[in-house]
Design an enzyme around this catalytic site. Structure first.
Site, PDB file in Angstrom:
ATOM      1  N   ASP A  63       0.870  -1.178   0.000  1.00 36.16           N
ATOM      2  CA  ASP A  63       0.000   0.000   0.000  1.00 36.16           C
ATOM      3  C   ASP A  63       0.902   1.221   0.000  1.00 36.16           C
ATOM      4  O   ASP A  63       1.625   1.464   0.960  1.00 36.16           O
ATOM      5  CB  ASP A  63      -0.899  -0.011   1.245  1.00 36.16           C
ATOM      6  CG  ASP A  63      -1.792   1.212   1.300  1.00 36.16           C
ATOM      7  OD1 ASP A  63      -2.583   1.395   0.359  1.00 36.16           O
ATOM      8  OD2 ASP A  63      -1.697   1.989   2.264  1.00 36.16           O
ATOM      9  N   GLU A  84      -1.285  -1.220  -6.029  1.00 33.79           N
ATOM     10  CA  GLU A  84      -2.539  -0.651  -6.451  1.00 33.79           C
ATOM     11  C   GLU A  84      -2.284   0.272  -7.641  1.00 33.79           C
ATOM     12  O   GLU A  84      -1.244   0.900  -7.717  1.00 33.79           O
ATOM     13  CB  GLU A  84      -3.111   0.164  -5.303  1.00 33.79           C
ATOM     14  CG  GLU A  84      -4.592   0.169  -5.296  1.00 33.79           C
ATOM     15  CD  GLU A  84      -5.099   0.684  -3.968  1.00 33.79           C
ATOM     16  OE1 GLU A  84      -6.284   0.518  -3.710  1.00 33.79           O
ATOM     17  OE2 GLU A  84      -4.308   1.234  -3.206  1.00 33.79           O
ATOM     18  N   CYS A 108     -16.405  -8.931  12.460  1.00 36.89           N
ATOM     19  CA  CYS A 108     -15.613  -9.948  13.164  1.00 36.89           C
ATOM     20  C   CYS A 108     -14.839  -9.378  14.350  1.00 36.89           C
ATOM     21  O   CYS A 108     -14.224 -10.139  15.109  1.00 36.89           O
ATOM     22  CB  CYS A 108     -14.667 -10.657  12.201  1.00 36.89           C
ATOM     23  SG  CYS A 108     -13.308  -9.627  11.638  1.00 36.89           S
ATOM     24  N   ASP A 154      -3.489   1.125   6.793  1.00 37.31           N
ATOM     25  CA  ASP A 154      -2.613   0.831   5.662  1.00 37.31           C
ATOM     26  C   ASP A 154      -2.262  -0.649   5.563  1.00 37.31           C
ATOM     27  O   ASP A 154      -2.201  -1.215   4.476  1.00 37.31           O
ATOM     28  CB  ASP A 154      -1.326   1.663   5.765  1.00 37.31           C
ATOM     29  CG  ASP A 154      -1.620   3.152   5.721  1.00 37.31           C
ATOM     30  OD1 ASP A 154      -2.664   3.520   5.138  1.00 37.31           O
ATOM     31  OD2 ASP A 154      -0.828   3.938   6.274  1.00 37.31           O
TER      32      ASP A 154
HETATM   33 ZN    ZN Z   1     -13.916  -8.452   9.787  1.00 39.25          ZN
END
Ligand code: ZN
Length: 419
Positions: A183, A267, A341, A348
């Site tokens: 990233d 990216e 979750c 980042d």
């Molecule tokens: Zn999650």
């Protein structure tokens, strides 16, 4: 290269003659295109703008320089046209190439080329150039093979460089099973999916004080004066120092990444879009395009894979653990906790992990293999994120597709850089 005063004068003359020949040839081709849409063959072109005009009084001085450099100049024009047409037809990857332009005496960077017949490398390490002589060279490295041509460049800060075209066999490294997602950012230069953080060196920002002083000195000098020319060179040298340091740093970073990873995923940043925003200076200073280009070139050479993940993957909105789209996050949010979750994420690092997953999926798809679990990134989501990152300044245009998988390919015979 360190030419003597006399050699510098010969070089200046050759730069000038090569430029005149180039411009004459370009004028002829433009005219021929205008009258009957025809393309003058290179041989005919060379005869009329070199051989024939040399006999006239107006261009007799063309005889004082190496004819090889003049012929190379016409071949370069040919290449420029070919690049333009290939770019037009989509045969050439990358950003659109414009029509060849006229060269000017006032161009900051002067260059000329010699084919294999125009130069020789002496046993004492000097570079012999036709009609110029044995020029002293400080070699940055040994030539890996016999070069097919040499380009002589005079840069804005007054330095001479010799850049050789060398055909090399790919030098594949032993295969690894490590893969990494990266990233890229401005606060930190890069965050890798394995947690490594690379600080942003900000070379330009650090040198700004010095640059400003040099710039101010330049603005105080009278136009057309000798002191102004000196001050201009000083500014150019300061800029060159920044660029050199940055390139050196980028080479070190990319070489390390290529050595340690079989596949690297990045990216697709809208560098050109970002470069028009108020972050322009920082974006240019980061040199993301060079970072990507170096990675791609080195990957081709050493048998590694570089994958570019599409611009619209919302890599910073998806939880890399469970794959749930958690919604847009303003840039000020550096850490967040997934609502589904409960994993807490560094912004980042989470993005880097998503880039890795998306890149892997792309690669497997391209190979026709199955897509592994954990790839739950919705594709082609609308860009919603704003700020200093990614989609800022993005015009929403689709990126030009380069190469089969959107990855530019290193052209064979491309100029070997000064490294
Ligand atoms: Zn999650």
């Amino acid at each position: 290269m360190y030419p003597t005063v006399g050699q510098r004068q010969s070089l200046a003359r050759t730069f000038g003659c090569a430029r005149v020949v180039y411009n004459d040839a370009l004028t002829m081709r433009k005219a021929a295109w205008k009258t009957d849409r025809s393309r003058i063959p290179t041989g005919v072109l060379a005869k009329s703008v070199i051989t024939d005009v040399k006999k006239t009084d107006a261009r007799s001085w063309l005889g004082s320089v190496s004819v090889d450099a003049l012929q190379s100049s016409i071949r370069d024009l040919d290449t420029a046209y070919r690049n333009f047409f290939d770019s037009l037809s989509g045969k050439r990857a990358g950003r659109p190439v414009s029509l060849p332009r006229f060269k000017s005496r006032k161009d900051k960077r002067q260059s000329l080329r010699f084919s294999r017949n125009g130069f020789r490398i002496r046993g004492n390490g000097k570079l012999n150039l036709a009609r110029i002589g044995d020029v002293r060279v400080k070699w940055s490295r040994a030539l890996p093979a016999d070069p097919s041509s040499v380009t002589i460049v005079l840069d804005p800060s007054g330095r001479y460089f010799a850049s050789f075209v060398v055909d090399i066999e790919p030098d594949h490294l032993a295969e690894l099973d490590t893969e990494v997602g990266i990233d890229l950012g401005l606060t930190t230069y890069a965050v890798m999916s394995d947690g490594t953080v690379v600080d942003n060196p900000r070379f330009l920002r650090k040198a700004e004080k010095k640059l400003k002083a040099a710039q101010r000195a330049l603005s105080r000098r009278a136009k057309g004066s000798r002191n102004r020319a000196k001050a201009r060179r000083k500014v150019a040298r300061a800029h060159a120092r920044v660029a050199d340091t940055r390139l050196d740093w980028l080479h070190k970073q990319t070489t390390g990444l290529i050595r340690e990873n079989q596949a690297i995923y990045l990216e697709d940043l809208t560098v050109r879009g970002l470069a028009r925003t108020r972050l322009a200076k920082s974006v240019h200073d980061a040199g993301w395009s060079t970072f990507r280009r170096l990675l791609t070139e080195k990957a081709a050479r050493y048998g590694r894979h570089v994958g570019i993940v599409g611009r619209y993957e919302p890599t910073s909105q998806v939880c890399s653990t469970c794959g749930v789209l958690d919604g847009p996050k303003p840039l000020s949010i550096r850490t967040w906790t997934c609502g589904a979750c409960g994993t807490s994420h560094d912004r980042d690092l989470n993005a880097a992990r998503n880039i890795l997953a998306a890149g892997r999926a792309d690669r497997l798809n391209a190979c026709g293999g199955p897509v592994g679990p954990g790839v739950a990134i919705p594709r082609r989501a609308r860009p919603v994120e704003t700020g200093t990152h990614r989609n800022a300044g993005c015009t929403g245009r689709k990126p030009r597709v380069a190469g089969a998988a959107g990855i530019p390919v290193l052209q064979r015979g491309e100029d070997v850089t000064r490294r």
